[in-house]
Scaffold this active site. Structure first.
Site, PDB file in Angstrom:
ATOM      1  N   GLN A 263       0.599  -1.316   0.227  1.00 50.31           N
ATOM      2  CA  GLN A 263       0.188   0.301  -0.149  1.00 50.31           C
ATOM      3  C   GLN A 263       0.843   1.479   0.180  1.00 50.31           C
ATOM      4  O   GLN A 263       0.030   2.337  -0.386  1.00 50.31           O
ATOM      5  CB  GLN A 263      -0.873  -0.529   1.116  1.00 50.31           C
ATOM      6  N   ASN A 264       1.854   0.799   0.487  1.00 50.05           N
ATOM      7  CA  ASN A 264       3.207   1.876  -0.019  1.00 50.05           C
ATOM      8  C   ASN A 264       3.552   2.996  -1.325  1.00 50.05           C
ATOM      9  O   ASN A 264       3.628   1.598  -2.280  1.00 50.05           O
ATOM     10  CB  ASN A 264       4.356   1.688   0.974  1.00 50.05           C
TER      11      ASN A 264
ATOM     12  N   ASP B 129       6.745   4.923  -1.729  1.00 51.31           N
ATOM     13  CA  ASP B 129       7.467   5.389  -1.776  1.00 51.31           C
ATOM     14  C   ASP B 129       9.223   4.547  -1.959  1.00 51.31           C
ATOM     15  O   ASP B 129       9.935   5.196  -2.271  1.00 51.31           O
ATOM     16  CB  ASP B 129       7.823   5.789  -0.386  1.00 51.31           C
TER      17      ASP B 129
ATOM     18  N   HIS C  26      -1.548   1.860  -4.243  1.00 47.09           N
ATOM     19  CA  HIS C  26      -1.440   2.845  -4.361  1.00 47.09           C
ATOM     20  C   HIS C  26      -0.360   3.536  -5.457  1.00 47.09           C
ATOM     21  O   HIS C  26      -0.388   4.736  -5.400  1.00 47.09           O
ATOM     22  CB  HIS C  26      -1.736   4.091  -3.057  1.00 47.09           C
TER      23      HIS C  26
ATOM     24  N   THR D 200      -0.033  -3.009   8.295  1.00 41.81           N
ATOM     25  CA  THR D 200      -0.726  -2.024   8.179  1.00 41.81           C
ATOM     26  C   THR D 200      -2.059  -2.790   9.573  1.00 41.81           C
ATOM     27  O   THR D 200      -2.315  -3.685   9.561  1.00 41.81           O
ATOM     28  CB  THR D 200      -1.206  -3.450   6.569  1.00 41.81           C
TER      29      THR D 200
ATOM     30  N   ALA E 238       9.248  -4.564  12.119  1.00 38.84           N
ATOM     31  CA  ALA E 238       8.706  -5.732  10.948  1.00 38.84           C
ATOM     32  C   ALA E 238      11.286  -5.779  11.007  1.00 38.84           C
ATOM     33  O   ALA E 238      11.080  -6.675  10.716  1.00 38.84           O
ATOM     34  CB  ALA E 238       8.540  -5.095  10.075  1.00 38.84           C
TER      35      ALA E 238
END
Ligand code: ZN
Length: 243
Positions: free
Chosen positions: A99-100, A102, A117, A187, A230
């Site tokens: 969903q990142n 970057d 995204h 998430t 993580a």
């Protein structure tokens, strides 16, 4: 701390996937750009990351993205990203669904990535729909224009009120539907379609491993839950896998 049972599942697994969210980026120092973190000048992310805001004032929206790109551009992948990239080489089939925006998974070396995204380092022509890479920090012109046709470029990211690409959703569902093991990392598991993907893996008889700094709505359904970072837990699992 890593159960033997999980290591046995992983040793047998042919198809493994990882679903990642803002938590793994936060460990690299990237703010969520939501709420207080997202404040820039007097604007909230929810006011700028919309097609309406871009239509009204593309310069303002691009100045905000320029600021975000400056922050994200300084971030480096952490041990979470690095371990995930390493696993792509050890499992027969391995995919990252993120969903990142970057780009840190790619920077860490991952190649099989579905970016639900979009990606802040990509731009899209508002006229032709062509997607191009743009890594200029700061941007050479604001707002940037398409080199082919001169039209306005927009960030290739999914804004509030916009739909995710159907190809990306289908790809993510296909991966989830065939995973023997899915890791869900950093998430909150509340936003569709990311929230539904672990359940596709469970439905086909796969197992779900959640790693998060706090419990989420997914936690009661996860086969294994690790509370923590993580960047610490993934390397720990990896070292047990190699041990
Ligand atoms: Zn164009």
């Amino acid at each position: 701390m890593v159960p033997e049972e999980l290591i046995n599942f992983l040793r047998k697994a042919k198809k493994v996937s990882v679903l990642t969210g803002a938590g793994i980026s936060a460990e690299s120092g990237i703010p969520t750009f939501r709420g207080e973190d997202g404040l820039w000048k007097k604007y909230r992310a929810e006011e700028l990351a919309t097609p309406q805001a871009f239509a009204k004032d593309p310069v303002l929206v691009w100045e905000w993205y320029n600021w975000r790109r400056e922050i994200i551009g300084k971030a480096k992948p952490n041990m979470g990203h690095i371990t995930i990239a390493k696993w792509e080489k050890i499992f027969p089939s391995f995919w990252v669904i993120t969903q990142n925006i970057d780009g840190l998974h790619r920077l860490a070396g991952s190649k099989n990535i579905v970016e639900l995204h979009g990606n802040i380092w990509k731009v899209r022509c508002t006229r032709e729909g062509i997607v191009m890479e743009n890594r200029d920090v700061p941007l050479k012109e604001i707002p940037p224009k398409c080199e082919n046709c001169g039209a306005l470029l927009r960030p290739h990211v999914v804004w509030f009120g916009e739909s995710l690409s159907i190809e990306d959703i289908e790809m993510a569902e296909e991966i989830s539907n065939s995973s023997d093991v899915m890791f869900v990392v950093g998430t909150s598991s509340v936003v569709y379609p990311a929230a539904s993907l672990p359940f596709l893996t469970k439905r086909r008889g796969g197992i779900v491993v959640e790693i998060n700094i706090s419990e989420t709505t997914l936690t009661p359904y996860a086969d294994f839950f690790f509370k923590g970072k993580a960047g610490e837990i993934l390397p720990e699992i990896d070292s047990r896998l190699n041990g």
